[in-house]
Design a protein around this motif. Structure first.
Motif, PDB file in Angstrom:
ATOM      1  N   LYS A 143       5.436 -20.370  32.016  1.00 56.13           N
ATOM      2  CA  LYS A 143       4.549 -19.232  31.746  1.00 56.13           C
ATOM      3  C   LYS A 143       4.210 -19.205  30.261  1.00 56.13           C
ATOM      4  N   GLY A 144       2.945 -18.998  29.938  1.00 53.95           N
ATOM      5  CA  GLY A 144       2.539 -18.920  28.546  1.00 53.95           C
ATOM      6  C   GLY A 144       2.142 -20.261  27.943  1.00 53.95           C
ATOM      7  N   GLN A 145       2.288 -21.337  28.715  1.00 55.41           N
ATOM      8  CA  GLN A 145       1.906 -22.654  28.208  1.00 55.41           C
ATOM      9  C   GLN A 145       0.639 -23.115  28.915  1.00 55.41           C
ATOM     10  N   PHE A 146      -0.117 -23.946  28.225  1.00 53.62           N
ATOM     11  CA  PHE A 146      -1.353 -24.482  28.784  1.00 53.62           C
ATOM     12  C   PHE A 146      -1.240 -25.985  28.899  1.00 53.62           C
ATOM     13  N   GLU A 147      -1.947 -26.538  29.871  1.00 54.75           N
ATOM     14  CA  GLU A 147      -2.064 -27.985  29.964  1.00 54.75           C
ATOM     15  C   GLU A 147      -2.860 -28.461  28.750  1.00 54.75           C
ATOM     16  N   SER A 148      -2.519 -29.610  28.241  1.00 50.62           N
ATOM     17  CA  SER A 148      -3.289 -30.162  27.130  1.00 50.62           C
ATOM     18  C   SER A 148      -4.626 -30.666  27.651  1.00 50.62           C
ATOM     19  N   PHE A 149      -5.632 -30.668  26.788  1.00 51.37           N
ATOM     20  CA  PHE A 149      -6.925 -31.231  27.171  1.00 51.37           C
ATOM     21  C   PHE A 149      -6.747 -32.675  27.603  1.00 51.37           C
ATOM     22  N   GLU A 150      -5.924 -33.395  26.878  1.00 51.49           N
ATOM     23  CA  GLU A 150      -5.709 -34.810  27.182  1.00 51.49           C
ATOM     24  C   GLU A 150      -5.167 -34.994  28.606  1.00 51.49           C
ATOM     25  N   LYS A 151      -4.230 -34.168  29.005  1.00 54.09           N
ATOM     26  CA  LYS A 151      -3.644 -34.273  30.343  1.00 54.09           C
ATOM     27  C   LYS A 151      -4.672 -33.925  31.420  1.00 54.09           C
ATOM     28  N   ILE A 152      -5.474 -32.900  31.179  1.00 59.04           N
ATOM     29  CA  ILE A 152      -6.516 -32.514  32.138  1.00 59.04           C
ATOM     30  C   ILE A 152      -7.508 -33.656  32.305  1.00 59.04           C
ATOM     31  N   ILE A 153      -7.939 -34.238  31.192  1.00 57.50           N
ATOM     32  CA  ILE A 153      -8.915 -35.329  31.242  1.00 57.50           C
ATOM     33  C   ILE A 153      -8.325 -36.542  31.943  1.00 57.50           C
ATOM     34  N   LYS A 154      -7.079 -36.849  31.663  1.00 55.56           N
ATOM     35  CA  LYS A 154      -6.414 -37.986  32.322  1.00 55.56           C
ATOM     36  C   LYS A 154      -6.385 -37.770  33.835  1.00 55.56           C
ATOM     37  N   THR A 155      -6.084 -36.563  34.260  1.00 61.14           N
ATOM     38  CA  THR A 155      -6.049 -36.244  35.688  1.00 61.14           C
ATOM     39  C   THR A 155      -7.436 -36.379  36.309  1.00 61.14           C
ATOM     40  N   LEU A 156      -8.455 -35.862  35.625  1.00 59.03           N
ATOM     41  CA  LEU A 156      -9.823 -35.984  36.137  1.00 59.03           C
ATOM     42  C   LEU A 156     -10.243 -37.447  36.257  1.00 59.03           C
ATOM     43  N   LYS A 157      -9.882 -38.255  35.268  1.00 61.93           N
ATOM     44  CA  LYS A 157     -10.205 -39.687  35.309  1.00 61.93           C
ATOM     45  C   LYS A 157      -9.520 -40.353  36.499  1.00 61.93           C
ATOM     46  N   GLU A 158      -8.262 -39.997  36.738  1.00 66.45           N
ATOM     47  CA  GLU A 158      -7.533 -40.547  37.891  1.00 66.45           C
ATOM     48  C   GLU A 158      -8.218 -40.151  39.196  1.00 66.45           C
ATOM     49  N   LYS A 159      -8.653 -38.894  39.305  1.00 67.58           N
ATOM     50  CA  LYS A 159      -9.346 -38.436  40.516  1.00 67.58           C
ATOM     51  C   LYS A 159     -10.658 -39.197  40.697  1.00 67.58           C
ATOM     52  N   ARG A 160     -11.365 -39.446  39.587  1.00 69.72           N
ATOM     53  CA  ARG A 160     -12.624 -40.204  39.648  1.00 69.72           C
ATOM     54  C   ARG A 160     -12.370 -41.595  40.211  1.00 69.72           C
ATOM     55  N   LYS A 161     -11.319 -42.237  39.735  1.00 67.11           N
ATOM     56  CA  LYS A 161     -11.010 -43.597  40.180  1.00 67.11           C
ATOM     57  C   LYS A 161     -10.559 -43.632  41.642  1.00 67.11           C
ATOM     58  N   VAL A 162      -9.769 -42.647  42.064  1.00 65.16           N
ATOM     59  CA  VAL A 162      -9.336 -42.579  43.465  1.00 65.16           C
ATOM     60  C   VAL A 162     -10.550 -42.455  44.385  1.00 65.16           C
ATOM     61  N   LYS A 163     -11.536 -41.686  43.951  1.00 61.31           N
ATOM     62  CA  LYS A 163     -12.751 -41.506  44.752  1.00 61.31           C
ATOM     63  C   LYS A 163     -13.742 -42.657  44.572  1.00 61.31           C
ATOM     64  N   ARG A 164     -13.347 -43.634  43.757  1.00 61.76           N
ATOM     65  CA  ARG A 164     -14.181 -44.819  43.490  1.00 61.76           C
ATOM     66  C   ARG A 164     -15.559 -44.449  42.937  1.00 61.76           C
ATOM     67  N   LEU A 165     -15.547 -43.476  42.034  1.00 62.23           N
ATOM     68  CA  LEU A 165     -16.772 -43.077  41.356  1.00 62.23           C
ATOM     69  C   LEU A 165     -16.835 -43.768  40.001  1.00 62.23           C
ATOM     70  N   SER A 166     -17.980 -44.300  39.668  1.00 63.13           N
ATOM     71  CA  SER A 166     -18.156 -44.940  38.364  1.00 63.13           C
ATOM     72  C   SER A 166     -18.419 -43.873  37.307  1.00 63.13           C
ATOM     73  N   LEU A 167     -18.317 -44.296  36.049  1.00 60.44           N
ATOM     74  CA  LEU A 167     -18.699 -43.392  34.957  1.00 60.44           C
ATOM     75  C   LEU A 167     -20.129 -42.912  35.169  1.00 60.44           C
ATOM     76  N   ARG A 168     -20.973 -43.825  35.562  1.00 64.84           N
ATOM     77  CA  ARG A 168     -22.388 -43.488  35.759  1.00 64.84           C
ATOM     78  C   ARG A 168     -22.561 -42.440  36.864  1.00 64.84           C
ATOM     79  N   ASP A 169     -21.821 -42.615  37.986  1.00 65.10           N
ATOM     80  CA  ASP A 169     -21.900 -41.647  39.085  1.00 65.10           C
ATOM     81  C   ASP A 169     -21.556 -40.239  38.596  1.00 65.10           C
ATOM     82  N   VAL A 170     -20.442 -40.138  37.887  1.00 67.07           N
ATOM     83  CA  VAL A 170     -19.979 -38.838  37.419  1.00 67.07           C
ATOM     84  C   VAL A 170     -20.913 -38.292  36.344  1.00 67.07           C
ATOM     85  N   ALA A 171     -21.330 -39.147  35.430  1.00 65.98           N
ATOM     86  CA  ALA A 171     -22.235 -38.712  34.363  1.00 65.98           C
ATOM     87  C   ALA A 171     -23.532 -38.150  34.944  1.00 65.98           C
TER      88      ALA A 171
END
Length: 80
Positions: free
Chosen positions: A3-31
């Motif tokens: 409680k009272g702590q936040f996820e780091s931006f870096e961790k959130i971005i890393k998770t989003l990147k992992e989700k992108r790769k699992v869904k087999r989306l390219s950078l271009r698709d997401v962009a």
């Protein structure tokens, strides 16, 4: 996460990147879904919390990224 702590931006971005790769989306698709460039998304994905030369990502940008990969990013404020 405690409680009272936040996820780091870096961790959130890393998770989003992992989700992108699992869904087999390219950078271009997401962009395209975010209405941004692949190079801007690549810069976002390389963000590091401890790099003073990097500007912190915008919450709205992270929300758009999450939506494109099928997730919802939320903030929660609770009474103790």
């Amino acid at each position: 996460m405690n409680k009272g702590q936040f996820e780091s931006f870096e961790k959130i971005i890393k998770t989003l990147k992992e989700k992108r790769k699992v869904k087999r989306l390219s950078l271009r698709d997401v962009a395209e879904g975010m209405k941004t460039s692949s190079s801007a998304l690549s810069r976002l994905e390389s963000y590091k919390d401890n790099d003073p030369s990097k500007t912190k990502p915008n919450y709205g940008t992270l929300c758009r990224y999450a939506k494109v990969v099928g997730y919802k990013l939320t903030m929660k404020l609770e009474v103790e």
